[in-house]
Design an enzyme around this catalytic site. Structure first.
Site, PDB file in Angstrom:
ATOM      1  N   HIS A  25      28.345  67.785  -3.985  1.00 28.80           N
ATOM      2  CA  HIS A  25      28.194  66.423  -4.480  1.00 28.80           C
ATOM      3  C   HIS A  25      29.538  65.848  -4.925  1.00 28.80           C
ATOM      4  O   HIS A  25      29.886  64.707  -4.615  1.00 28.80           O
ATOM      5  CB  HIS A  25      27.197  66.393  -5.646  1.00 28.80           C
ATOM      6  CG  HIS A  25      27.060  65.040  -6.251  1.00 28.80           C
ATOM      7  ND1 HIS A  25      27.819  64.612  -7.308  1.00 28.80           N
ATOM      8  CD2 HIS A  25      26.289  63.983  -5.899  1.00 28.80           C
ATOM      9  CE1 HIS A  25      27.502  63.371  -7.604  1.00 28.80           C
ATOM     10  NE2 HIS A  25      26.574  62.962  -6.773  1.00 28.80           N
ATOM     11  N   CYS A  35      28.674  59.926  12.614  1.00 27.00           N
ATOM     12  CA  CYS A  35      28.876  59.648  11.190  1.00 27.00           C
ATOM     13  C   CYS A  35      29.194  60.900  10.374  1.00 27.00           C
ATOM     14  O   CYS A  35      29.053  60.887   9.162  1.00 27.00           O
ATOM     15  CB  CYS A  35      27.689  58.906  10.603  1.00 27.00           C
ATOM     16  SG  CYS A  35      26.190  59.874  10.511  1.00 27.00           S
TER      17      CYS A  35
END
Lengths: 858, 858
Positions: A430, A806
């Protein structure tokens, strides 16, 4: 067959056997530049030598003849030779070489006569040091003999040459060859053999150069910069290598065989003052060379008793900033085309210009280091939680957020901090993803960092610090320093703007950005993004909203869940509306929720610890027990391959439904505000066409329900090998494919990125078991093959299918080259990589212009 | 265009529109068997009806004419019709139908005259019940009106028909049609429309039947088994459906419209006693039919006032045991060929014969259920740890090992127990794999089981039991029962032996077994294994040896590690020697260590808890802390994609080296003992050819070092998509490929098997988002495609490359069909699946004999 040619006037077809250095010397000579007399030995000889272990028949005779004609032509000079490798690519520093070849009693006597006995002694020491190195005599034994001065300067005042010579003979169990020819033979064998050294092999593996090429050798008469005070050695550049300014620069050190420093003076001012004629001659040579080579050139030269000798000329090293300015200046001056200018810049080098960095020359040793997770350098006071980072930032303080790892709760802290440092988690953690998305420098997974949030202290290996103490992190290298080092901010460059404008004209690939927030999207747009290729909706589930998300996950009460979902919908409508506003008129690809639900719950260990504490304190534990049960329920042994992506939507349809409703409502509001919203919905982790149909049906239903006919584009993420292999089925139900190359790499290679980097990937790269980190540069043989299969199958049934990428590799030049080749329509990368991607896309298009596109991977 | 044909003498080309039931009746009639007069309606009419919602033009007129000609031809009988679906495949039970069509005042009066008023009333009730069902009147409202007798027997004594009729009209908001033609129209529409019912669609999805086929309809005059005591209904089989014995069997129930029970009497003895002429007629019909159809036949018949009417004839259902015996008997009698016999047996059905099961008819309700992890049923007393299981087994007690999950430490307990039950872990958990390997029945991941090892109790949902209490588990269904139920052991069958012998003659695929121990290998060899395709060496690292393995992992002391490795080597030499002895003369594929090292360390939670306890007790915790650090060090967020397989060998080369040395020494000892060892070494989780080279080089070195030139075959496991895509590279360095289809499925589909089964796979299968569990039956579109790519690429550069499969799917018939098609050389499966695989391989070969092999997947 010829193996040896004079550097003067060699036949044109022989030049290809000269290597870079030999070719450069021959060319200089042809231009009338003074180079030392000498000859080149063919790379073919090297190859034969490596095959059979001896020089090919006839070669040595040619060498002997060449040496003899050198001696005959230059009776005035001592017969001492420089023997250097001349490989076809820039790897000469990795190969062997020898100076002062020919040192013996006769030549030393001649040298003493030519200059002085002291000079002859220094040359002897220089020669012996070279032999010692070639014969791999341990350096500490050599150093023990030499004086401090000699250790610093190889041509410094001579000491006990006899002792050094004895050491060499003892260690190598071989006498020194007395004659020039014997010494030359040993030196040439050393050069040839060095082609197979492990360091050279590793370099070639990294740079994909065949082991079969071999190196040429250049032999010429020694010239001496250390002969007297009218002598010296220098390096000169035709333009400034630091900033690219159009004026020569360089350095000259008097009475030395090499320049004393690596810093250069603008205008080569030291030489201009002390030796105007040589300075003028140099400038004229540099000017001619730049005109002939159409590039900024570097020459290494020696001034011997007032005579200039050029030892080598090659395109000069330069900073990224200089490279851009030089290319643009030359193109604007008509020396090169804009295409050439674009092709000359290493896209990865732009990082150096685009991010803040520790000011060059700052003396500092890292405390510890971790993973380079988000580029840029930052310094600030340590804070140990996100709340304090936000508070300090509001007070205008610069802080670095230091945590074990970050979670969606910490997002505001990541944004508020100047930099982020974690002790756990890899480049997809994260902290890393959030930092790259917000442009915050970050170092992650620095195992030597141990936080103690209770005592408000941090250990960096053996160094203990407290909250508030200043540190500096470098997200480009992973280094962490004590104290606030000087930071050089990234600065705009008008030349770079121009170069990127040209690049935009040449490229075929569109360049989009991965951006999760309206601010990130606006920033990306300014950096040239033509769309948002990935907006991760899970970042809307962070910070204070986590509480709402947890209510959705934790409650069994249908009404309570509905209320929480409604709240979530309202929040997301605003998010989507602002995102679409930021990118008004450009496409915005919204990925429906992807991560497993346990990521929104607290850590299992924390809940356990809290429960233990509550029990010990005799408190009511029913809520914590419920939380523990939920955390247990949602935990998985391999979450990467578990209940996430579209699977969530099949098992718990409400979450996707709420996201779709919110997105549609945002579109409607933007239309009402006379905006031009271009929403595209993207469904992650699809593996079967039935999954896609379930979600498409749901979306169609909601679009219908929304009353007004909205146009919504729906696409499939291809991030599982099965999706690539069954792409024809998916293409019939999709408006676009977007390759999620991070996940596709993980599944195709069977490597969990977060686990692997530390555990084995580094070892693999070091040992050449993999050429590149597949999470940085696309693995063409595996992942690339799947991409080709999917594009071909998808377009065969749906010719209008739009193809995007992506994953992280969308911002990597080598990968972009591949994506251009196989017909991808756009790449989407993190905003800081946009200039890199724009340039790389242009280079790919220019490279492929004449080769047949789509013909497959070379 | 014709839509309707008489069942008597239809034109030959019309039969394809009759469906199975219609064709059967027409055929019976042609053979002179008495069938009720009637007609068939074409499936084409059904398709048109489903397309446009009404009967096609002209169809109804044909039906009316057919009904009229029935009435004209049989004036003696009441005009009551049976209307039944006649689909082309066995799914009639899922479609609609109606009996007694034509009930109204007129026909009821005629029926009262023909038999009795009571009989007419019963027929009326029967008719109304059918209408109520077709119009979906809630069953409980129907039942509330009918008497208990009528609920049991639809043709039982009549009650208030008027009330039932009113209920139907009220619920369906539609009056009852009074005329026979109106009722017939409603019945036919119901049958046609039922083709699109969800249950029917689900059945077709499961069985891969197109939705576009449609059903035919058969209409014939009703015949009444419940007319008087000279009437009745029955079912007769040409051979015994239980054991396949070559004598008819069946059941006949007097004065009823269907037989009273499903149990059958050998010889149809009840009818033989009570009605010898009908019995004789039936036997003659069965004999003719079996001769004509070349299969064991079932007929459904009615005896009406002494007259026999056959309603349907079809191949009879049979137990697996009966199926085998019938096929073999018929083949030996020359009625069918051996090929046909082999093709007739459902391979999956053999499981029923090969494993112990709960005795059929045992009344029992499961306490709870879990995952069916290893087939077979077992009962015994609960034990809560492996040590007690071993001790009890030595005392001769039957025990079931019940644990949260098992680890390599528990292997002896798994072997000693009759069965294994765990509350955690899926079908690839240690418990499941170990149980399948040792043939122990097992149920895993039964979340409702909560063990309390301290109190020595277990809860099964709400039921609490103690260690020692008897339970029964069924590893084929996942059910767990209280008490020791009667178990029927698997029994040998000479017919099965014969059938498998024939299968072995026909098959092209070799069938090997996955076996980790000498005992398992010996067992597999007895079951027909032609090699060991997978010997998992990690099973040599279990039980008491774990301590040695842990020393290797935990120590930092080089000498200590070397000692532990030496010990491990010695232990493994013995293992390999015995394994090679068991399979003397047959290949044994040894897989080098595959699982991540943390699997050999204790559970993180246990270590944490132990550390807390030790700290509270003030004990020395340094060893536990070291253990905790190691557990932490080796823990991974996605271990399936982490440091395992060949990656272990790159990072910690000693372990593979020791395994290779041990295997080579075992080969040498077997050679010294004049054995015929056929060792093959297999390298798991290979992703780059460089990995393979590192290990091959190491093996070559050790082979060389071993002095005597040993022949060692080295192969690559293809279990990552990248390995399949880059197979040409691997094939140049491999003697064989072995597809590890478990891992290959996990990576290709991005599904962690252990996480997925509970979390979403079940939902996917139920909702038709996947047709089959890809971990049971190979996913042809994704995984299968990769296998094809790899085989083609591998054989193109190495034509002698041997191709095997060693995942779970190696024992699955549908997957075996695929493996045969794409040119695999052998499948390796768990020993209990060997007969299934041998049969399936033969069927695949026979099916593909005439189709072009290797032409691709159909």
């Amino acid at each position: 067959m010829h193996y040896v040619w004079d550097l003067a006037n060699p036949p044109e077809d022989a030049l290809r056997h000269f290597g870079a250095r030999g070719r450069s010397l021959a060319t200089l000579r042809r231009l009338g530049v003074p180079v030392p007399p000498g000859f080149a030995v063919s790379d073919v000889a090297c190859r034969r030598f490596l095959e059979v272990g001896e020089f090919p028949a006839g070669m040595w005779e040619e060498v002997v003849a060449a040496v003899e004609s050198l001696a005959t032509a230059h009776p005035e000079r001592p017969l001492l030779l420089s023997v250097r490798s001349s490989p076809p690519v820039a790897m000469a520093a990795l190969l062997g070489g020898a100076l002062h070849v020919g040192v013996n009693d006769t030549s030393l006597a001649a040298l003493a006569r030519w200059d002085s006995p002291e000079f002859a002694a220094r040359v002897r020491i220089g020669f012996l040091r070279g032999v010692a190195e070639a014969r791999r005599v341990p350096l500490h034994r050599v150093d023990a003999i030499l004086s401090a001065d000699q250790r610093r300067d190889p041509d410094g005042p001579a000491a006990d040459a006899v002792a050094l010579q004895e050491l060499i003979v003892e260690e190598s169990q071989r006498p020194l060859a007395p004659g020039v020819l014997d010494q030359l033979q040993e030196a040439m064998e050393t050069v040839f053999a060095s082609w197979d050294d492990e360091a050279a092999r590793a370099f070639r593996r990294r740079n994909r150069i065949s082991d079969d090429v071999g190196t040429s050798v250049v032999v010429h008469l020694m010239v001496f910069g250390s002969a007297d005070t009218a002598s010296g050695a220098g390096v000169a550049f035709s333009r400034d290598p630091q900033d690219g300014a159009p004026r020569p620069a360089g350095i000259f050190t008097r009475n030395a065989s090499r320049p004393a420093s690596v810093a250069v003076y603008p205008g080569l001012d030291d030489l201009a003052t002390s030796d105007p004629p040589t300075h003028a001659e140099l400038l004229s040579i540099l000017c001619d060379l730049e005109g002939a080579e159409r590039d900024m050139m570097r020459i290494d030269f020696v001034c011997e008793r007032g005579d200039l000798w050029v030892l080598e000329a090659r395109p000069g090293e330069r900073s990224a900033r200089a490279a851009v300015r030089i290319a643009v200046d030359m193109a604007e001056a008509g020396m090169i085309t804009a295409e050439e200018a674009v092709l000359r810049i290493d896209p990865d080098g732009l990082d150096e210009m685009l991010h803040a960095r520790i000011a060059p020359g700052t003396p500092a040793v890292p405390l510890i280091s971790g993973g380079a997770a988000s580029p840029g350098a930052a310094s600030g006071g340590i804070v140990l939680d996100a709340e304090r980072a936000v508070a300090a930032s509001l007070r205008g303080e610069a802080v670095i957020l230091v945590k074990r790892e970050t979670t969606p709760e910490d997002l505001a802290g990541v944004i508020a901090a100047r930099g982020v440092l974690t002790s756990h988690g890899g480049p997809t953690s994260h902290a890393a993803v959030a930092a790259r998305g917000t442009g915050t420098p970050a170092v992650t997974g620095a195992a030597a960092v141990v936080c103690d949030p209770e005592r408000r202290t941090v250990r960096f290996g053996t160094v203990a610090m407290s909250e508030g103490d200043p540190i500096t992190i470098d997200g480009a290298t992973g280094a962490v320093y004590a104290g606030a080092l000087a930071i050089e901010e990234a600065t705009a460059s008008s030349e770079l703007e121009k170069l990127l404008d040209w690049a935009d004209r040449f490229r075929r690939l569109d360049v989009w950005a991965n951006a999760d927030t309206p601010d990130a999207a606006a920033h990306a747009r300014r950096m040239g993004a033509e769309g948002v290729g990935l907006a991760r909706t899970e970042y809307m589930f962070s910070g204070g909203r986590l509480e709402v998300v947890r209510r959705v996950i934790l409650t069994d009460d249908v009404k309570e869940r509905a209320r929480a979902l409604e709240e979530l919908e309202e929040l997301q409508i605003g998010d989507f509306e602002r995102l679409l506003e930021s990118m008004d008129g450009l496409p915005v690809v919204v990925r429906l929720l992807d991560p497993p639900l346990h990521e929104f719950l607290p850590d299992r260990w924390e809940v356990d610890a809290a429960l233990r504490r509550a029990r010990e304190a005799g408190q009511d534990t029913s809520e914590l027990e419920q939380l523990q049960a939920a955390v247990d329920h949602w935990s998985e042994s391999n979450p990467m391959l578990g209940l996430r992506g579209v699977r969530l939507a099949v098992v718990i349809p409400e979450i996707y439904r709420v996201q779709v409703l919110a997105a549609l409502e945002a579109v409607r509001r933007r239309l009402d505000a006379r905006g031009d919203p271009r929403l595209e919905l993207m469904i992650p982790l699809v593996g079967t066409v039935e999954e896609l149909r379930v979600i498409r049906d749901m979306i169609d239903e909601e679009v219908h329900y929304a009353g007004r006919q909205l146009e919504v584009t729906v696409g499939t993420m291809i991030e599982l090998p099965r999706a690539a292999l069954a792409a024809a089925d998916f293409a019939l139900e999709s408006d676009f494919f977007s390759f999620g190359t991070n996940d596709l790499t993980q599944t195709t290679l069977g490597i969990s990125r977060d686990d692997a980097e530390e555990a084995f990937l580094r070892t693999y790269l070091e040992r050449g078991l993999m050429q590149r980190d597949p999470f940085t540069t696309l693995d063409r043989q595996g992942v690339g093959r799947l991409i080709e299969i999917a594009i071909e199958a998808g377009r065969s049934v749906n010719p209008g299918l739009v193809i995007g990428v992506c994953g992280e590799q969308g911002g990597d030049p080598d990968s972009i080259d591949f994506f251009d080749l196989v017909g991808v329509d756009y790449v989407s990368c993190s905003p800081p990589r946009l200039p890199v991607a724009r340039l790389a896309a242009a280079q790919a298009a220019l490279r492929h212009k004449e080769s047949s596109r789509h013909a497959g991977v070379p």
